[in-house]
Design a protein around this motif. Sequence first.
Motif, PDB file in Angstrom:
ATOM      1  N   LYS A   4     -12.501  -9.342  -1.635  1.00 54.80           N
ATOM      2  CA  LYS A   4     -12.137 -10.632  -2.832  1.00 54.80           C
ATOM      3  C   LYS A   4     -10.999 -11.301  -0.918  1.00 54.80           C
ATOM      4  N   ASN A   5     -11.951 -12.749  -0.996  1.00 56.97           N
ATOM      5  CA  ASN A   5     -10.995 -13.525   0.467  1.00 56.97           C
ATOM      6  C   ASN A   5      -9.280 -13.777  -0.702  1.00 56.97           C
ATOM      7  N   TYR A   6      -8.304 -13.411   0.514  1.00 60.21           N
ATOM      8  CA  TYR A   6      -7.170 -14.034   0.469  1.00 60.21           C
ATOM      9  C   TYR A   6      -6.390 -14.983   1.517  1.00 60.21           C
ATOM     10  N   GLY A   7      -5.707 -15.471   1.400  1.00 54.60           N
ATOM     11  CA  GLY A   7      -4.644 -16.576   1.908  1.00 54.60           C
ATOM     12  C   GLY A   7      -5.894 -17.450   2.564  1.00 54.60           C
ATOM     13  N   LYS A   8      -6.248 -17.433   1.880  1.00 57.91           N
ATOM     14  CA  LYS A   8      -7.096 -19.153   1.929  1.00 57.91           C
ATOM     15  C   LYS A   8      -7.245 -20.007   0.758  1.00 57.91           C
ATOM     16  N   SER A   9      -7.216 -20.980   1.477  1.00 57.73           N
ATOM     17  CA  SER A   9      -6.715 -22.749   0.501  1.00 57.73           C
ATOM     18  C   SER A   9      -8.055 -22.228  -0.333  1.00 57.73           C
TER      19      SER A   9
ATOM     20  N   ALA B 255       1.301  -0.575   0.334  1.00 62.48           N
ATOM     21  CA  ALA B 255      -0.476  -0.214   0.320  1.00 62.48           C
ATOM     22  C   ALA B 255       0.775   1.392   0.351  1.00 62.48           C
ATOM     23  N   ILE B 256       0.730   1.797  -1.047  1.00 61.48           N
ATOM     24  CA  ILE B 256       1.792   3.271  -1.256  1.00 61.48           C
ATOM     25  C   ILE B 256       0.768   4.091  -0.857  1.00 61.48           C
ATOM     26  N   VAL B 257       1.457   5.117   0.336  1.00 64.92           N
ATOM     27  CA  VAL B 257       0.253   6.270   0.659  1.00 64.92           C
ATOM     28  C   VAL B 257       0.778   7.818  -0.349  1.00 64.92           C
ATOM     29  N   LEU B 258       0.507   8.157  -1.004  1.00 60.48           N
ATOM     30  CA  LEU B 258       0.894   9.706  -1.928  1.00 60.48           C
ATOM     31  C   LEU B 258       0.119  10.417  -1.084  1.00 60.48           C
ATOM     32  N   GLN B 259       2.011  11.540  -0.638  1.00 58.70           N
ATOM     33  CA  GLN B 259       1.746  12.832   0.329  1.00 58.70           C
ATOM     34  C   GLN B 259       2.017  13.882  -0.374  1.00 58.70           C
ATOM     35  N   GLU B 260       1.738  14.775  -0.387  1.00 57.34           N
ATOM     36  CA  GLU B 260       1.575  16.132  -1.413  1.00 57.34           C
ATOM     37  C   GLU B 260       2.550  17.059  -0.642  1.00 57.34           C
ATOM     38  N   GLU B 261       3.114  17.956  -1.076  1.00 59.22           N
ATOM     39  CA  GLU B 261       4.081  19.030  -0.760  1.00 59.22           C
ATOM     40  C   GLU B 261       3.546  19.374   0.998  1.00 59.22           C
ATOM     41  N   GLY B 262       4.606  19.207   2.096  1.00 55.44           N
ATOM     42  CA  GLY B 262       4.268  19.673   3.227  1.00 55.44           C
ATOM     43  C   GLY B 262       3.599  18.775   3.920  1.00 55.44           C
ATOM     44  N   GLU B 263       2.887  18.017   3.723  1.00 50.84           N
ATOM     45  CA  GLU B 263       1.852  17.227   4.222  1.00 50.84           C
ATOM     46  C   GLU B 263       2.575  15.990   4.358  1.00 50.84           C
ATOM     47  N   ASN B 264       2.263  15.541   5.954  1.00 45.08           N
ATOM     48  CA  ASN B 264       2.982  14.710   6.723  1.00 45.08           C
ATOM     49  C   ASN B 264       1.919  14.122   7.875  1.00 45.08           C
ATOM     50  N   ILE B 265       1.372  12.782   6.666  1.00 46.83           N
ATOM     51  CA  ILE B 265       0.212  11.882   7.447  1.00 46.83           C
ATOM     52  C   ILE B 265       0.246  11.067   8.072  1.00 46.83           C
ATOM     53  N   SER B 266      -0.188  11.538   9.482  1.00 41.11           N
ATOM     54  CA  SER B 266      -0.090  10.100  10.834  1.00 41.11           C
ATOM     55  C   SER B 266      -0.426   8.988  10.742  1.00 41.11           C
ATOM     56  N   GLN B 267      -2.190   8.992  10.497  1.00 43.40           N
ATOM     57  CA  GLN B 267      -2.647   8.025  10.405  1.00 43.40           C
ATOM     58  C   GLN B 267      -3.031   7.641   9.379  1.00 43.40           C
ATOM     59  N   ILE B 268      -3.841   6.947   8.805  1.00 41.25           N
ATOM     60  CA  ILE B 268      -4.635   6.783   7.850  1.00 41.25           C
ATOM     61  C   ILE B 268      -5.297   5.145   7.351  1.00 41.25           C
ATOM     62  N   THR B 269      -6.356   5.021   6.895  1.00 45.90           N
ATOM     63  CA  THR B 269      -7.470   3.734   6.674  1.00 45.90           C
ATOM     64  C   THR B 269      -7.055   3.398   4.933  1.00 45.90           C
ATOM     65  N   LEU B 270      -6.447   2.160   5.550  1.00 46.75           N
ATOM     66  CA  LEU B 270      -6.019   2.241   4.008  1.00 46.75           C
ATOM     67  C   LEU B 270      -7.232   1.234   3.357  1.00 46.75           C
ATOM     68  N   PRO B 271      -8.159   1.792   2.944  1.00 48.58           N
ATOM     69  CA  PRO B 271      -9.687   1.731   2.567  1.00 48.58           C
ATOM     70  C   PRO B 271     -10.025  -0.078   1.237  1.00 48.58           C
ATOM     71  N   GLY B 272     -10.566  -0.658   1.822  1.00 49.94           N
ATOM     72  CA  GLY B 272     -10.901  -1.622   0.482  1.00 49.94           C
ATOM     73  C   GLY B 272      -9.550  -2.799   1.079  1.00 49.94           C
ATOM     74  N   CYS B 273      -8.346  -2.907   1.968  1.00 47.73           N
ATOM     75  CA  CYS B 273      -7.449  -3.768   2.489  1.00 47.73           C
ATOM     76  C   CYS B 273      -7.724  -4.412   3.798  1.00 47.73           C
ATOM     77  N   LEU B 274      -7.926  -5.356   3.954  1.00 46.17           N
ATOM     78  CA  LEU B 274      -8.281  -5.556   5.146  1.00 46.17           C
ATOM     79  C   LEU B 274      -6.402  -6.634   5.133  1.00 46.17           C
ATOM     80  N   ALA B 275      -6.181  -6.317   6.478  1.00 46.37           N
ATOM     81  CA  ALA B 275      -4.887  -6.944   6.450  1.00 46.37           C
ATOM     82  C   ALA B 275      -4.815  -7.967   7.416  1.00 46.37           C
ATOM     83  N   ALA B 276      -4.396  -9.360   7.456  1.00 45.57           N
ATOM     84  CA  ALA B 276      -5.011 -10.045   7.854  1.00 45.57           C
ATOM     85  C   ALA B 276      -4.459 -10.333   9.811  1.00 45.57           C
TER      86      ALA B 276
END
Length: 481
Positions: A465-470, A393-414
């Motif tokens: 979509k489900n991932y990491g399952k047999s 997951a690659i979070v794009l930051q604009e000039e002067g921006e330093n995001i401290s916390q973000i939600t990765l939409p559509g991505c659920l880590a195991a």
Amino acid sequence: MKKWILTAVAAAISLTSYAQWKDKEFVLDQDPLVQKKLEEWSDLKLGFFVHWGPYATESLCESWPVVSEDVDWLTPHKDIKSFREHYFNDLPKKFNPTEFDPEKWAQLAEDMGAKYFVFTTKHHDGFTMWDTKQTDYRITNPEYPYASNKNADITKVLFDAMRAKGMMIGAYISKPDWHHPNYWTPSFDTPGRNVNYKIERHPEWWKKFTDFWLGQVTELMTGYGDIDILWLDGAWATKSNRGQDMRMDEVGEISRKHQPGIMIVDRWIGGKWENYRTPEQHVPSESEDKIYWETNMTVGTSFSYRAEETIWKDGREITHKLIDVVAKGGNFLLNLGASPEGWFNPEGVQYVREMGKWLEANGKAIYATRAIAPFAEANVRYTRSKDGNTVYAIVLQEEGENISQITLPGCLAAKNAVIKDVATGKRIKYSRQGNSTLVSLPQKSGVGNFAIALEISSVEKMAGKNYGKSQAQKEAEKRNL
């Protein structure tokens, strides 16, 4: 000599070409060597593209100043016939890039993070940047000042230097040739980009031209080492347009005979000889992960050198565009125009090197990756390893921006996943929230601030979509639906 004026060329050509590109059915070449090469090329992600020729001596747009067409983006010189004569006759006599150093170019390509190189061996104006035997309108013509230089065969020394850095090699060559007397015959006026006579009335002229064309392709395929890409331009030179049959089957046979597996790019034509597609100055708005493609784009406003260029895509912008292209399944071919002396604008060099520094730290999330849905959500772009086990997951930051916390939409880590900062390898704190993941981001400065790349060791769901399952588990879930 008054400069030729170019207005909104990039936008006009980009929109037209992209529309044509989308309308053509993509046909995957069944040659296993080509398919293997396409997969290898897909791993590379970033290419270095250079436009260079005598037009650089007057900071002119490549080739197009000699064309007379009544189109919105083209404002020809007032005395086009006189200017055309000046362009063809005088500019090559002025072109003497004594500061050209192919090893320095290759180092720049490496510094920017490029893995392949495409060079304009001949643009539409017909000036040949190699030691062709087909015409005197070439860089090695003894009447031209650079002919006695040890690097006079510019194409050869550039390809050799880039190969020494491990790069794939692409030979750009234009199908039309506005200098050739059997494309633009002096018997008639030259109003536009197309052949200026009726081919059906003068088939012998057309045969002489296409024999010349095949001769030049053969030279590139036989005298310049391993070539990975034959990058053709001038889509209007095609059989369906005024009968301009460029004998593409012969081109393909010659190329594959001498360069097995070579990728051929007959831009926007579609069909057998378009092994991948090249939208110009445009990143598709949606993912195109089911075909092979690259966006070719300039760092400034023009493909050719502009001494007074003032509008640039800076390091952050071109890095973001690269990330966006890769997330959508493509490669990024980034262009700089070379100067009359043989180098590049300092701003362009600075910006591509900044991108290269970002890639040096974060390239694991870019090189040898593939697209994965949802591709792009807000300021987050996703890629995956080829084996599918790791998501980035690659979070794009604009000039002067330093995001401290973000939600990765559509991505659920195991539940047992490990998330790391790609640049440092340090673990990142996260929590699972619904079908998304909330992550804490490291604070970065300099080029590191362009974007934060995260490595997710195991993902449970991506865009639903489900991932990491047999396979058995997945089949069981399908039966229960």
